[in-house]
Design an enzyme around this catalytic site. Structure first.
Site, PDB file in Angstrom:
ATOM      1  N   ASP A 144       3.192   3.513  -1.344  1.00 12.77           N
ATOM      2  CA  ASP A 144       2.277   2.482  -0.229  1.00 12.77           C
ATOM      3  C   ASP A 144       2.367   1.076  -0.687  1.00 12.77           C
ATOM      4  O   ASP A 144       2.679   0.742  -1.901  1.00 12.77           O
ATOM      5  CB  ASP A 144       1.057   2.713   0.006  1.00 12.77           C
ATOM      6  N   GLU A 149      -2.472   4.549  -2.986  1.00  7.39           N
ATOM      7  CA  GLU A 149      -3.077   3.871  -4.025  1.00  7.39           C
ATOM      8  C   GLU A 149      -3.714   2.462  -3.723  1.00  7.39           C
ATOM      9  O   GLU A 149      -4.434   1.929  -4.250  1.00  7.39           O
ATOM     10  CB  GLU A 149      -1.840   3.503  -5.178  1.00  7.39           C
TER      11      GLU A 149
END
Length: 443
Positions: free
Chosen positions: A101, A168
């Protein structure tokens, strides 16, 4: 020196397949932005590109030894675990933390399209786009490492394991990234050797990070006409003076720690305001309420639990002794006895407290990382910052030997016009091979 056989057999980072894969990943980055509820990333888009790159040398196709597994805890949000099996049970070297991400990017604020991989016309070393440094560049880098191991098939005593993770960049949603993998025991074998978290920058070992506590200090006074200040309790003045007292007490209770010098922390623990808000009103109104918000960055040698308790105690003590708080001017006050009114403070601590980490400097993994960095980069300068990395303290508390490194650029981390350098990634590739070779020589 690292074993020449592994380095010679695997070679360097091949630019064409690396750039080709990175281009596919950056091309997905618009749909990888993590800022829920508006932006929920679909890491499966990246996971599938990684799997597709590795399947030709996997056991699934029969083309190689890699064991490739996708693990999902939410629709469209996959993790990928890749293992190159070693010959000695109970030996592992792992590369973890390459997250799929990214933080949001506003194309209107960039000099180039953040959602496609582009090249600087004057510097072909620059690879530009959201995620090149944090952290899709590392995804592509470690994927290429695993692909080359699968192609060359060196005989290794250690299993080499790569874990590409979801989620994350935001902690509002939990249990779907590395935390879910740990909970299900899918990473237990990684405890059999050093775990290298590949999500920092500047090619040097990051040996310490800070914890973070976000807070909101609300002052409640009495709103009144500014021409009659003696009948008001100025919430702004109350909050400013109270925060000054809180900061003074914090720095007395949590001074620079002796270990911060050993770990080369750039700063000690800090508490500071970062945001101010109040309900609004006219310039001729003394505000009866306002809130100062901010954060604490805490070196890992202090407990976040004890800090939160202290903050609550500070506010309680100030409320109990509000008359002793310094005022501003001859009619400034925080108590109106005739009206039986006292100003007061309320503090709120956000739930997503993050703990810092101090890596084990006696670890064989740390020693190997330092030697590899000096060998490949030319110098080794471990550093620590009170910036925060999510998840790694929890891994350390679970018994993993966590070391951290990264090959993007700190100056472009979460920034506009993000880029990385291919030459830095190529050095990271060689550092990984050196680490593997050193640890192989120990067995």
């Amino acid at each position: 020196m690292a074993s020449p056989s592994l380095r010679d057999a695997v070679g360097g980072l091949d630019r064409d397949p690396f750039v080709s894969l990175l281009g596919k990943l950056i091309g997905e980055s618009r749909r990888l932005q993590n800022d829920p509820p508006a932006l929920v990333p679909q890491e499966d888009l990246v996971a599938q590109h990684v799997v597709d790159a590795l399947l030709p040398v996997s056991t699934e196709t029969g083309g190689g030894p890699l064991v490739v597994r996708k693990v999902s805890y939410a629709e469209g949000r996959s993790n990928v675990i890749v293992e190159y099996p070693g010959t000695v049970p109970g030996r592992a070297i792992s590369f973890v933390g390459m997250h799929m991400d990214v933080v949001p990017a506003n194309p209107d604020e960039w000099d180039f399209d953040p959602f496609s991989l582009t090249f600087d016309s004057e510097d072909k070393d620059k690879l530009r786009g959201r995620g090149t440094t944090d952290c899709l560049g590392h995804v592509a880098l470690v994927a290429q490492l695993m692909r080359r191991l699968g192609e060359v098939k060196p005989v290794l005593k250690h299993s080499v394991i790569a874990v590409f993770i979801a989620n994350e960049e935001n902690s509002l949603i939990t249990g779907i990234g590395v935390d879910g993998l740990v909970k299900d025991g899918l990473l237990d074998k990684l405890k059999n050797g050093p775990l290298f978290w590949i999500d920092t920058a500047d090619k040097q070992p990051c040996i310490g990070t800070g914890g973070v506590i976000t807070w909101h200090l609300k002052a409640i006074g009495k709103l009144f006409h500014s021409g009659l200040a003696h009948k008001a309790i100025n919430a702004m003045e109350l909050n400013m003076e109270a925060l000054k007292e809180i900061q003074t007490m914090f720095y007395n209770d949590f001074p620079p720690h002796e270990k911060e010098k050993l770990y080369k922390f750039a700063t000690p623990s800090t508490i500071k305001p970062t945001k101010w808000s109040y309900p609004g009103g006219g310039l001729n109104q003394i505000p009866g309420e306002c809130t100062i918000s901010g954060d604490i960055r805490l070196t890992p040698f202090y407990s976040t639990t004890s800090v939160v308790k202290k903050l609550q105690d500070y506010v309680h003590d100030i409320n109990e002794n509000i008359e002793k708080l310094p005022t501003r001017g001859p009619v400034s006050k925080y108590v109106l006895p005739d009206e039986n009114l006292r100003g007061r403070l309320e503090i709120t601590i956000d739930e997503d407290i993050m703990n810092g980490v101090a890596c084990n400097l006696e670890s064989r993994g740390f020693q190997a990382l330092c030697k590899a960095t000096e060998e490949i980069v030319g110098h080794v300068e471990p550093y620590s910052i009170t910036g925060s990395l999510p998840l790694i303290r929890e891994l350390q508390d679970e018994g993993f030997d966590v070391q951290t490194a990264g090959y993007g650029l700190l100056k472009t981390y979460h920034a506009k016009n993000e880029y990385c350098l291919f030459s830095d990634m190529a050095q990271g590739f060689q550092v990984f091979l050196s680490i593997i070779s050193q640890l192989e020589a120990d067995v």
